[in-house]
Design a protein around this motif. Structure first.
Motif, short mmCIF file in Angstrom:
data_model
loop_
_atom_site.label_atom_id
_atom_site.label_comp_id
_atom_site.label_asym_id
_atom_site.label_seq_id
_atom_site.Cartn_x
_atom_site.Cartn_y
_atom_site.Cartn_z
N SER A 90 7.35 -11.35 6.12
CA SER A 90 7.25 -11.25 7.58
C SER A 90 7.83 -12.48 8.26
N ASN A 91 8.10 -12.30 9.55
CA ASN A 91 8.39 -13.44 10.42
C ASN A 91 7.49 -13.29 11.64
N GLU A 92 7.86 -13.82 12.78
CA GLU A 92 6.97 -13.82 13.95
C GLU A 92 6.77 -12.44 14.58
N THR A 93 7.70 -11.50 14.34
CA THR A 93 7.62 -10.19 15.02
C THR A 93 7.80 -9.00 14.10
N THR A 94 8.23 -9.24 12.87
CA THR A 94 8.62 -8.15 11.98
C THR A 94 7.95 -8.31 10.61
N VAL A 95 7.52 -7.17 10.06
CA VAL A 95 6.95 -7.15 8.72
C VAL A 95 7.75 -6.15 7.90
N VAL A 96 8.16 -6.57 6.69
CA VAL A 96 8.96 -5.73 5.82
C VAL A 96 8.15 -5.41 4.56
N PHE A 97 8.11 -4.13 4.24
CA PHE A 97 7.42 -3.64 3.05
C PHE A 97 8.49 -3.17 2.07
N GLU A 98 8.55 -3.80 0.91
CA GLU A 98 9.46 -3.36 -0.14
C GLU A 98 8.69 -2.40 -1.03
N VAL A 99 9.22 -1.20 -1.20
CA VAL A 99 8.50 -0.16 -1.93
C VAL A 99 9.42 0.57 -2.90
N ARG A 100 8.80 1.22 -3.84
CA ARG A 100 9.45 2.21 -4.69
C ARG A 100 8.94 3.56 -4.21
N SER A 101 9.84 4.52 -4.11
CA SER A 101 9.45 5.84 -3.65
C SER A 101 9.83 6.88 -4.69
N SER A 102 9.02 7.94 -4.76
CA SER A 102 9.33 9.03 -5.68
C SER A 102 8.77 10.33 -5.14
N SER B 56 2.60 5.68 4.92
CA SER B 56 2.58 6.13 3.53
C SER B 56 1.80 7.44 3.41
N HIS B 57 0.67 7.52 4.09
CA HIS B 57 -0.15 8.74 4.09
C HIS B 57 0.64 9.90 4.71
N GLY B 58 1.38 9.63 5.79
CA GLY B 58 2.20 10.65 6.42
C GLY B 58 3.27 11.19 5.48
N LEU B 59 3.92 10.31 4.77
CA LEU B 59 4.95 10.75 3.81
C LEU B 59 4.35 11.59 2.69
N ALA B 60 3.17 11.21 2.23
CA ALA B 60 2.54 11.92 1.11
C ALA B 60 1.97 13.27 1.52
N THR B 61 1.46 13.36 2.77
CA THR B 61 0.70 14.55 3.17
C THR B 61 1.31 15.35 4.31
N GLY B 62 2.22 14.74 5.07
CA GLY B 62 2.76 15.40 6.26
C GLY B 62 1.89 15.21 7.49
N SER B 63 0.82 14.44 7.37
CA SER B 63 -0.08 14.17 8.50
C SER B 63 0.31 12.84 9.15
N ASN C 33 7.22 18.44 -0.39
CA ASN C 33 6.13 18.28 -1.36
C ASN C 33 5.53 16.88 -1.32
N GLY C 34 5.93 16.08 -0.35
CA GLY C 34 5.44 14.72 -0.21
C GLY C 34 6.33 13.70 -0.88
N LEU C 35 6.33 12.51 -0.32
CA LEU C 35 7.02 11.36 -0.91
C LEU C 35 5.96 10.30 -1.12
N PHE C 36 5.97 9.66 -2.28
CA PHE C 36 4.90 8.75 -2.65
C PHE C 36 5.45 7.35 -2.82
N LEU C 37 4.80 6.39 -2.17
CA LEU C 37 5.26 5.00 -2.14
C LEU C 37 4.38 4.11 -3.00
N THR C 38 5.02 3.15 -3.67
CA THR C 38 4.32 2.10 -4.39
C THR C 38 4.77 0.78 -3.79
N LEU C 39 3.85 0.04 -3.22
CA LEU C 39 4.17 -1.22 -2.56
C LEU C 39 4.47 -2.31 -3.59
#
Length: 136
Positions: free
Chosen positions: A84-96, A21-28, A73-79
């Motif tokens: 999750s299951n045994e190996t995977t975690v899914v984050f549902e977000v809104r982006s703008s 999320s920080h990478g999308l917002a800042t490019g870092s 100009n960055g993309l900003f996520l709202t969680l």
């Protein structure tokens, strides 16, 4: 899998999501890229990364491309929710943000495959598909 194991899996994925999320917002992307396994995989539906991509170096090229070209100009996520299951975690977000300089909003599911303390796979599922010839 014990609750403790699942907690560790979610904690690793949550840390990666925060860096993502920080990478999308800042490019870092340094912290996020440091969490990727050497055999990290991701798929993307359009050029220049169409198809299956493998490796941390290819991931770096992709994520910097996203920051420099697509969402400069960055993309900003709202969680919204984590599942999750045994190996995977899914984050549902809104982006703008701005995509190629145009207003952009979406609902997205971001999926991280976790192995130990590394992210070994990434998938993203969009609520609205936005295609542009400018992506090339």
């Amino acid at each position: 899998m014990t609750d403790s194991d699942n907690s560790e899996l979610i904690a690793t994925a949550q840390k990666a999501y925060n860096y993502f999320s920080h990478g999308l917002a800042t490019g870092s992307w340094t912290d996020f890229l440091a969490m990727l396994s050497d055999d990290f995989t991701f798929s993307f539906p359009i050029e220049p990364f169409k198809g299956k991509n493998v490796g941390r170096e290819k991931a770096a090229q992709f994520f910097y491309y996203v920051s420099e070209k697509v969402f400069s100009n960055g993309l900003f996520l709202t969680l919204e929710r984590i599942t999750s299951n045994e190996t995977t975690v899914v984050f549902e977000v809104r982006s703008s943000g701005l995509m190629f300089g145009e207003p952009y909003q979406n609902q997205v599911a971001i999926s991280f495959d976790v192995r130990g303390d590394r992210i070994c796979g990434y998938r993203e599922y969009l609520g609205v598909i936005y295609q542009s010839n400018r992506a090339k």
